[in-house]
Design a protein around this motif. Sequence first.
Motif, PDB file in Angstrom:
ATOM      1  N   THR A  11       0.854  -0.965  -0.090  1.00 57.36           N
ATOM      2  CA  THR A  11       0.004   0.098  -0.250  1.00 57.36           C
ATOM      3  C   THR A  11       0.830   1.079  -0.004  1.00 57.36           C
ATOM      4  OG1 THR A  11      -0.219  -0.136   2.478  1.00 57.36           O
ATOM      5  CG2 THR A  11      -1.620  -1.171   1.367  1.00 57.36           C
ATOM      6  N   PHE A  30      -1.530  -1.527 -12.979  1.00 56.11           N
ATOM      7  CA  PHE A  30      -1.977  -1.837 -11.767  1.00 56.11           C
ATOM      8  C   PHE A  30      -3.455  -2.874 -11.855  1.00 56.11           C
ATOM      9  CE2 PHE A  30      -0.178   2.499 -11.246  1.00 56.11           C
ATOM     10  CZ  PHE A  30       1.185   1.802 -10.249  1.00 56.11           C
ATOM     11  N   LEU A  41      -6.094  -4.654  -8.819  1.00 57.94           N
ATOM     12  CA  LEU A  41      -6.351  -4.832  -7.689  1.00 57.94           C
ATOM     13  C   LEU A  41      -7.036  -6.274  -7.303  1.00 57.94           C
ATOM     14  CD1 LEU A  41      -7.013  -2.605  -5.348  1.00 57.94           C
ATOM     15  CD2 LEU A  41      -9.420  -2.724  -5.992  1.00 57.94           C
ATOM     16  N   LEU A  96      -3.409  -2.977  -3.828  1.00 62.64           N
ATOM     17  CA  LEU A  96      -3.019  -2.646  -5.287  1.00 62.64           C
ATOM     18  C   LEU A  96      -1.858  -3.696  -5.515  1.00 62.64           C
ATOM     19  CD1 LEU A  96      -3.372  -0.539  -7.247  1.00 62.64           C
ATOM     20  CD2 LEU A  96      -1.969   0.877  -6.128  1.00 62.64           C
ATOM     21  N   LYS A  97      -1.919  -4.266  -6.685  1.00 67.09           N
ATOM     22  CA  LYS A  97      -0.699  -4.900  -7.164  1.00 67.09           C
ATOM     23  C   LYS A  97      -0.192  -4.198  -8.484  1.00 67.09           C
ATOM     24  CE  LYS A  97       0.039  -9.592  -8.702  1.00 67.09           C
ATOM     25  NZ  LYS A  97      -0.696 -10.969  -9.160  1.00 67.09           N
ATOM     26  N   THR A  99      -4.952  -1.907 -19.052  1.00 60.75           N
ATOM     27  CA  THR A  99      -5.715  -0.616 -19.254  1.00 60.75           C
ATOM     28  C   THR A  99      -5.570  -0.020 -20.347  1.00 60.75           C
ATOM     29  OG1 THR A  99      -5.471  -1.001 -16.562  1.00 60.75           O
ATOM     30  CG2 THR A  99      -5.912   1.248 -17.803  1.00 60.75           C
TER      31      THR A  99
END
Length: 165
Positions: free
Chosen positions: A5, A37, A39, A44-45, A52
């Motif tokens: 995080t 990124f 989720l 968050l990974k 995206t």
Amino acid sequence: MAFFTFPKQTVEDATNWVSSYYRQDDIFSPNNSRYDFALEQGVLKIVNSLETPIFMGVFCEKRATEYQVPNIFLRKGHYTTLLRSDGHEVGSLLWFYKEKKVLTQDLLPLIKDDIQTSLEFLITQGQALDIQVDGSYNYTTSSITLDIKVTGKNGIDVFNKSFNI
């Protein structure tokens, strides 16, 4: 892959923290601009993906021309286009074709060309080597299946999915 995080408040601080967290050869480094990124279970990974920008290129609503949609208030368009300095319009006209009463075989080449054009920025920016958009028309359901394949800058396929519209 690490889970984390952000402990910082600003984007710059967070970027510096994440960059220092990973080794230089990891995906999130100043020398490698290809990352995304995800989720996962509320965390968050960072993942090695172009999903995206590909989804934005295909499914965001590109602004239609005056010829396509005469009413200026119905032309749509994605707000991030206003933020770009290179003139690239975010999204595709897939929404325009989907609003037709019936998808026909004649629309297939137009849709394929539009999706191909909407993803060309990945090649221009050096994120991908090749983009292939193929499709087929189903006469029974009057639907179109699009197959999108993106080859990353390392020559490995990074995206290979089909969509029914």
